[in-house]
Design a protein around this motif. Structure first.
Motif, mmCIF file in Angstrom:
data_model
loop_
_atom_site.group_PDB
_atom_site.id
_atom_site.type_symbol
_atom_site.label_atom_id
_atom_site.label_comp_id
_atom_site.label_asym_id
_atom_site.label_seq_id
_atom_site.Cartn_x
_atom_site.Cartn_y
_atom_site.Cartn_z
ATOM 1 N N TYR A 24 15.710 1.764 3.287
ATOM 2 C CA TYR A 24 14.527 2.046 4.097
ATOM 3 C C TYR A 24 14.406 1.108 5.296
ATOM 4 O O TYR A 24 13.773 1.467 6.286
ATOM 5 C CB TYR A 24 13.261 1.938 3.239
ATOM 6 N N SER A 25 14.970 -0.084 5.220
ATOM 7 C CA SER A 25 14.787 -1.057 6.300
ATOM 8 C C SER A 25 16.082 -1.376 7.039
ATOM 9 O O SER A 25 16.075 -1.516 8.264
ATOM 10 C CB SER A 25 14.193 -2.358 5.740
ATOM 11 N N ILE B 139 28.287 7.413 4.813
ATOM 12 C CA ILE B 139 28.141 8.550 3.897
ATOM 13 C C ILE B 139 27.044 9.505 4.348
ATOM 14 O O ILE B 139 27.019 10.656 3.912
ATOM 15 C CB ILE B 139 27.858 8.080 2.456
ATOM 16 N N ASN B 140 26.128 9.049 5.204
ATOM 17 C CA ASN B 140 25.110 9.954 5.752
ATOM 18 C C ASN B 140 25.660 10.612 7.011
ATOM 19 O O ASN B 140 25.978 9.914 7.978
ATOM 20 C CB ASN B 140 23.830 9.191 6.103
ATOM 21 N N PRO B 141 25.791 11.932 7.037
ATOM 22 C CA PRO B 141 26.331 12.590 8.242
ATOM 23 C C PRO B 141 25.473 12.297 9.463
ATOM 24 O O PRO B 141 24.244 12.276 9.390
ATOM 25 C CB PRO B 141 26.287 14.079 7.881
ATOM 26 N N LEU B 142 26.115 12.046 10.595
ATOM 27 C CA LEU B 142 25.382 11.816 11.833
ATOM 28 C C LEU B 142 24.779 13.102 12.373
ATOM 29 O O LEU B 142 23.701 13.100 12.961
ATOM 30 C CB LEU B 142 26.313 11.204 12.881
ATOM 31 N N VAL C 60 15.648 15.212 6.484
ATOM 32 C CA VAL C 60 14.690 14.144 6.752
ATOM 33 C C VAL C 60 15.141 12.854 6.068
ATOM 34 O O VAL C 60 15.056 11.761 6.646
ATOM 35 C CB VAL C 60 13.277 14.551 6.282
ATOM 36 N N ASN C 61 15.633 12.965 4.839
ATOM 37 C CA ASN C 61 16.133 11.779 4.133
ATOM 38 C C ASN C 61 17.314 11.157 4.863
ATOM 39 O O ASN C 61 17.422 9.929 4.983
ATOM 40 C CB ASN C 61 16.536 12.151 2.704
ATOM 41 N N GLU C 62 18.228 12.007 5.354
ATOM 42 C CA GLU C 62 19.380 11.490 6.092
ATOM 43 C C GLU C 62 18.947 10.774 7.367
ATOM 44 O O GLU C 62 19.449 9.700 7.690
ATOM 45 C CB GLU C 62 20.334 12.630 6.431
ATOM 46 N N ILE D 180 31.813 15.929 3.827
ATOM 47 C CA ILE D 180 30.673 15.238 3.227
ATOM 48 C C ILE D 180 29.393 16.037 3.411
ATOM 49 O O ILE D 180 28.417 15.842 2.680
ATOM 50 C CB ILE D 180 30.537 13.821 3.835
ATOM 51 N N GLN D 181 29.364 16.948 4.396
ATOM 52 C CA GLN D 181 28.160 17.733 4.644
ATOM 53 C C GLN D 181 27.862 18.713 3.518
ATOM 54 O O GLN D 181 26.730 19.192 3.389
ATOM 55 C CB GLN D 181 28.276 18.484 5.972
ATOM 56 N N SER D 182 28.853 19.034 2.708
ATOM 57 C CA SER D 182 28.620 19.958 1.602
ATOM 58 C C SER D 182 27.864 19.302 0.453
ATOM 59 O O SER D 182 27.439 19.982 -0.474
ATOM 60 C CB SER D 182 29.956 20.506 1.086
ATOM 61 N N TYR D 183 27.690 17.975 0.521
ATOM 62 C CA TYR D 183 26.929 17.262 -0.516
ATOM 63 C C TYR D 183 25.546 16.962 0.037
ATOM 64 O O TYR D 183 25.407 16.127 0.933
ATOM 65 C CB TYR D 183 27.631 15.964 -0.907
ATOM 66 N N PRO D 184 24.502 17.605 -0.455
ATOM 67 C CA PRO D 184 23.151 17.345 0.064
ATOM 68 C C PRO D 184 22.692 15.943 -0.278
ATOM 69 O O PRO D 184 23.235 15.281 -1.167
ATOM 70 C CB PRO D 184 22.295 18.405 -0.647
ATOM 71 N N ALA D 185 21.662 15.490 0.426
ATOM 72 C CA ALA D 185 21.146 14.138 0.190
ATOM 73 C C ALA D 185 20.653 13.975 -1.240
ATOM 74 O O ALA D 185 20.711 12.889 -1.811
ATOM 75 C CB ALA D 185 20.014 13.839 1.181
ATOM 76 N N SER D 186 20.174 15.068 -1.837
ATOM 77 C CA SER D 186 19.680 15.001 -3.211
ATOM 78 C C SER D 186 20.786 14.680 -4.204
ATOM 79 O O SER D 186 20.518 14.229 -5.325
ATOM 80 C CB SER D 186 19.018 16.332 -3.593
ATOM 81 N N SER D 187 22.052 14.886 -3.819
ATOM 82 C CA SER D 187 23.160 14.600 -4.735
ATOM 83 C C SER D 187 23.320 13.110 -4.981
ATOM 84 O O SER D 187 24.029 12.698 -5.901
ATOM 85 C CB SER D 187 24.462 15.184 -4.178
#
Length: 358
Positions: free
Chosen positions: A168-169, A191-194, A210-212, A257-264
């Motif tokens: 978060y920070s 690991i977070n897609p741009l 939103v999480n990404e 990596i985009q095929s894996y949602p943030a919830s994964s």
């Protein structure tokens, strides 16, 4: 040679697992020991999540193969997660990851000189500021704080202060790697897609994006700061004896990596984690084959293209038929006065210093 490691959330777990392998290698190749340590940690995490994985697969079959966001079981769990905080739903603060890390990681060995320096970040709940734990302050509680998702676990208390997930920070903290390590090369494992190819439309896709964006925000800020300092050094505005230019590199999973949602990221499904291991190894081999020779010489990230945004307003140049009302019109035989000369950064700073001295 890896001089330092920095991580937040699951990246903090990876950092201490890697460093533990180096610290406990003995006569073994420390890199092999680090790989074995990572595999052992995640193997046990997969074992802990195997029952939950089976239950999710069974629920999917029972509900006719509906997508996860529409499955009634998921809707019910989301409803209850909004009604009860972890202080109510998990009053004993049970977290199997804590006992796993206490059993597998020798934090005293990590703190001893000789191995990679480790920096783990967490978010101070009351102020929202990032806090970095390293050396003797790097304990199992620090890693638990870095990986503390506030809707799943109670805030972790360290020395009377409470902490949540470091993502978060600051995700991850780059400043300690620049200040406390000698190497100019910094390799980011992203690991977070741009960016995504399409705009999210379903509620589940919107929440994931939103999480990404939230967890990428601090990374973008750090990249802008690094690019700014690098530019000042290149232009001679900063003393190279006091600041160093940083060479940035990135290993990521690309479109896969985009095929894996943030919830994964909260899933411990063994098949998915094994797929991620293989994806990471392929991405690393590709990077080594393409960019290893550039280490120590130049960056392999285009910061301006990938991380910088332009918040400046576009310059408006009025045409002949649309004169600016605030600017007088030049007569045919009268030239416009020359615009005032822009003051350079150094001239401006010197002026400020003179004023302060006066």
């Amino acid at each position: 040679h890896i001089e330092g490691l920095s991580g937040a959330s699951a990246g903090a777990v990876n950092a201490v697992a890697l460093a533990h392998g180096y610290a406990s290698a003995g006569k073994q190749d420390p890199r092999e020991a680090a790989r074995a340590s990572l595999a052992r940690i995640w193997g046990q995490i997969m074992a802990m999540g195997s029952l939950g994985s089976f239950q999710r697969q069974l629920a999917t079959l029972l509900w006719g193969g509906l997508p996860a966001e529409f499955a009634p079981t998921n809707i019910i769990s989301q409803t209850f997660s909004g009604m009860f905080s972890p202080y109510q739903s998990n009053p004993l603060d049970i977290n199997p990851l804590r006992s796993l890390l206490e059993r597998e990681i020798d934090f005293e060995a990590i703190a001893r000189p000789g191995g990679p320096k480790v920096f783990v970040s967490a978010t101070h709940v009351n102020t929202g500021k990032a806090v970095v734990f390293s050396g003797k302050r790097l304990t199992v509680q620090a890693v638990m704080a870095s990986a503390c998702l506030p809707m799943l676990f109670r805030a972790v208390e360290i020395d009377g202060e409470h902490y949540w997930d470091g993502g978060y920070s600051v995700n991850p903290a780059m400043t300690p790697l620049i200040d406390q390590c000698n190497s100019a090369d910094l390799v980011l494992v992203q690991i977070n897609p741009l960016k995504h190819e399409k705009t999210p439309q379903t509620a589940h896709e919107i929440v994931d994006r939103v999480n990404e964006l939230t967890f990428n925000a601090s990374l973008l800020t750090q990249m802008r700061a690094i690019e700014f300092i690098n530019r000042l050094l290149a232009d001679g505005w900063l003393n190279s004896a006091r600041c160093k230019s940083v060479l940035l590199h990135r290993i990521d999973g690309g479109k896969e990596i985009q095929s894996y949602p943030a919830s994964s990221k909260t899933s411990t499904d063994s098949a998915m984690i094994q797929e991620l291991f293989e994806l990471g190894q392929r991405a690393c081999r590709h990077w080594l084959a393409s960019h290893f020779e550039t280490l120590g010489t130049r960056s392999t990230i285009n910061i301006s293209r990938d991380y910088l945004d332009d918040t400046r307003l576009p310059n408006f140049k009025p045409g002949p038929a649309d004169p600016s009302p605030s600017q007088p019109q030049a007569q045919p035989d009268q030239a416009m006065p020359a615009p005032p000369r822009k003051r350079g950064f150094r001239s401006l700073m010197n002026s400020l210093f003179r004023r302060r001295k006066k």
